[in-house]
Design a protein around this motif. Structure first.
Motif, short mmCIF file in Angstrom:
data_model
loop_
_atom_site.label_atom_id
_atom_site.label_comp_id
_atom_site.label_asym_id
_atom_site.label_seq_id
_atom_site.Cartn_x
_atom_site.Cartn_y
_atom_site.Cartn_z
N ILE A 33 10.63 -3.26 -3.78
CA ILE A 33 11.67 -3.86 -4.39
C ILE A 33 12.36 -5.18 -3.75
O ILE A 33 12.24 -6.40 -4.23
CB ILE A 33 12.96 -3.09 -4.74
N ARG A 34 12.37 -5.19 -2.51
CA ARG A 34 12.72 -6.47 -1.97
C ARG A 34 11.54 -7.32 -1.90
O ARG A 34 12.05 -8.55 -1.97
CB ARG A 34 12.94 -5.92 -0.06
N SER A 36 0.95 -1.26 0.11
CA SER A 36 -0.09 0.10 -0.12
C SER A 36 0.95 1.39 0.02
O SER A 36 1.57 1.49 0.76
CB SER A 36 -0.79 -0.10 1.28
N VAL A 37 0.69 2.17 -1.04
CA VAL A 37 1.27 3.34 -1.04
C VAL A 37 0.01 4.37 -1.46
O VAL A 37 -0.69 4.03 -2.07
CB VAL A 37 2.45 3.37 -1.98
N PHE A 38 0.49 5.59 -1.11
CA PHE A 38 -0.45 6.57 -1.10
C PHE A 38 0.32 8.07 -1.83
O PHE A 38 0.56 8.52 -1.08
CB PHE A 38 -1.30 7.22 0.12
N GLY A 39 -0.03 7.83 -3.19
CA GLY A 39 0.69 8.86 -3.83
C GLY A 39 2.09 8.57 -4.51
O GLY A 39 2.68 7.84 -3.86
N TYR A 40 2.62 9.51 -5.27
CA TYR A 40 4.01 9.37 -5.74
C TYR A 40 5.07 9.61 -4.64
O TYR A 40 5.97 9.07 -4.65
CB TYR A 40 4.13 10.34 -6.66
N VAL A 41 4.83 10.65 -3.78
CA VAL A 41 5.82 10.58 -2.81
C VAL A 41 6.07 9.43 -1.93
O VAL A 41 7.16 8.99 -1.58
CB VAL A 41 5.57 11.92 -2.02
N ASP A 42 4.99 8.98 -1.33
CA ASP A 42 5.06 7.87 -0.61
C ASP A 42 5.46 6.55 -1.46
O ASP A 42 6.29 5.71 -0.92
CB ASP A 42 3.55 7.54 -0.19
N ALA A 43 5.16 6.54 -2.78
CA ALA A 43 5.82 5.44 -3.69
C ALA A 43 7.18 5.46 -3.61
O ALA A 43 8.03 4.40 -3.41
CB ALA A 43 5.20 5.47 -4.93
N LEU A 44 7.84 6.62 -3.77
CA LEU A 44 9.22 6.77 -3.87
C LEU A 44 10.07 6.47 -2.31
O LEU A 44 11.07 5.66 -2.32
CB LEU A 44 9.83 8.25 -4.15
N ARG A 45 9.39 6.51 -1.16
CA ARG A 45 9.83 6.50 -0.02
C ARG A 45 9.92 4.85 0.15
O ARG A 45 10.58 4.16 0.89
CB ARG A 45 9.05 7.03 1.00
N SER A 46 8.60 4.10 -0.34
CA SER A 46 8.38 2.92 -0.19
C SER A 46 9.16 1.82 -1.30
O SER A 46 9.03 0.51 -1.03
CB SER A 46 7.06 2.56 -0.22
N LEU A 47 10.04 2.42 -2.06
CA LEU A 47 10.46 1.96 -3.41
C LEU A 47 11.43 0.71 -2.72
O LEU A 47 11.60 -0.69 -3.24
CB LEU A 47 11.27 2.80 -4.18
N PRO A 48 12.10 0.95 -1.88
CA PRO A 48 13.26 -0.11 -1.47
C PRO A 48 12.59 -1.25 -0.80
O PRO A 48 12.79 -2.32 -1.00
CB PRO A 48 14.21 0.53 -0.20
N ARG A 49 11.29 -1.23 0.00
CA ARG A 49 10.82 -2.29 0.38
C ARG A 49 10.07 -3.04 -0.85
O ARG A 49 9.76 -4.18 -0.55
CB ARG A 49 9.51 -1.74 1.51
#
Length: 394
Positions: A71-72, A56-69
């Motif tokens: 990808i894992r 679950s991500v909310f918006g593009y900013v959150d998506a960038l922050r969540s990217l490492p997780r």
């Protein structure tokens, strides 16, 4: 043993996928389902490798922050299915995650089914090339999508929309009003400014000012505002303090399910005469409750630039934004977007809908037809498509 890989990225996908699997399990008793899902899928017997909330991500900013997780998680499930390929993979929505995974699995010889097509008819049509590489069979919610995929040579089945199965064709309006303590003859306006913080921030001020003007013209009107949680309620109440509206009631989701386990948003839709609705799934739900509405949306300047950069478009490829209008291929209900979404404009459209009985009758007729078109026992049809693909592999 018949193994299936599955990734569901949203609560709605978790629920419909669990119902879909019930039908598949009846036909294929040795079914084993593994992957990413939520509580409904877990209760249906799926082996959860990662919880759905992790996607679950909310918006593009959150998506960038969540990217490492993200990808894992992607690398983990891709590795597992490379070592032990499933008989079939089912991706439910979450296109950014699932299409990449489906492309990888299909290249390994795994049949892939994608349920809920991305909105390529409105944004980023070029994704069709990735879909063609990634997906063995598309299961789509809307009938007009069939022509798109057939034209592109992608096997497709129209399965209807699960909301059309869940929402009754004749909602018990009187019963809902009674449960909320609202008299049968009280004018009711539902205000649905969305469930995201950005939506509350941008839409609440104009919605509330329009509602205040409506209250001046129609004293005694009850305004119902459903809130998904306490955080969003507090954000909304901060705006309500600045733009007060008489006789406004906030109804909030709680741990105790109310009438027939309906979400509070459905209660507001069922009880209202007209609605102010943020563009999104809520517009389709309001249509299925046969309620006239004014659809609105406001994006921040930054979000508009990000969307334009990501999609290469300054606006959607179709003239409509609200799903009821997209499905009807006409402006059945008004849309006020961006600079047009002013309190004056919203009030005028809301008041016009309220007073025009023939228009409301036309809208109801259109929405009744829409409900019948979308009501197709989605879980059963989608499950049958999965069974047929599995049977072809054996």
């Amino acid at each position: 043993m018949t193994p299936i890989g599955l990734v569901a990225g949203e609560p709605s996908g978790d629920l419909i996928a669990s119902r879909l699997l019930q039908g598949v399990q009846e036909r294929i008793p040795d079914l084993v389902v593994q992957g990413i899902g939520g509580p409904a899928l877990e209760q249906s017997g799926m082996q959860i490798w990662h919880p759905m909330a992790a996607l679950s991500v909310f918006g593009y900013v959150d998506a960038l922050r969540s990217l490492p997780r993200l990808i894992r998680i992607y690398n983990d499930v891709a590795k597992r299915w490379k070592l032990t390929p499933p008989a079939l993979f089912l991706g439910v929505d979450a296109p950014d995650f699932n299409l990449r995974l489906e492309e990888k699995l299909r290249a390994q010889g795994v049949p892939t089914v994608h349920f809920v097509g991305p909105s390529i008819w409105a944004w980023r049509y070029e994704r069709i090339h990735q879909i063609r590489r990634a997906v063995s069979h598309m299961l789509v919610l809307f009938p007009f999508e069939v022509e798109i995929y057939e034209k592109e040579g992608i096997p497709v089945t129209y399965v209807g929309h699960p909301l059309a199965d869940a929402i009754p064709t004749e909602p018990d309006r009187a019963g809902v009003r009674e449960s909320l303590g609202i008299d049968a003859d009280t004018p009711v306006v539902a205000i649905l400014p969305g469930s995201r913080s950005s939506e509350i921030r941008l839409l609440s001020p104009v919605f509330l000012q329009a509602a205040a003007r409506f209250a001046q013209k129609e004293p005694g009107t009850c305004f119902l505002v459903p809130m998904v949680n306490q955080v969003r309620r507090q954000e909304f109440e901060a705006f309500l303090a600045r733009y007060p509206v008489p006789n406004l009631r906030i109804i909030q989701a709680s741990g105790i399910q109310s009438r027939e386990q309906w979400p509070v948003s459905w209660q507001a839709m069922a009880a209202c005469d007209v609605a102010l609705v943020a563009s999104g799934t809520a517009t389709l739900e309001t249509a299925l409750f046969k309620r006239p509405m004014v659809i609105s949306y406001i994006l921040s300047g930054m979000m508009r630039r990000i969307m334009a950069f990501k999609s290469g478009q300054t606006g959607p490829s179709v003239p409509w934004v609200g799903l009821p209008n997209v499905l009807s291929r006409e402006f059945v209900v008004p849309e006020l977007l961006q600079e047009q979404a002013t309190p004056d404009n919203l009030f005028r459209e809301l008041d016009s809908l309220w007073r025009d009985e023939s228009r409301k009758a036309h809208i109801r007729s259109q929405f009744e037809d829409l409900h019948q078109i979308l009501r197709r026992n989605t879980a059963q049809k989608a499950g049958q498509a999965v069974v047929e693909l599995l049977t072809c592999q054996n």
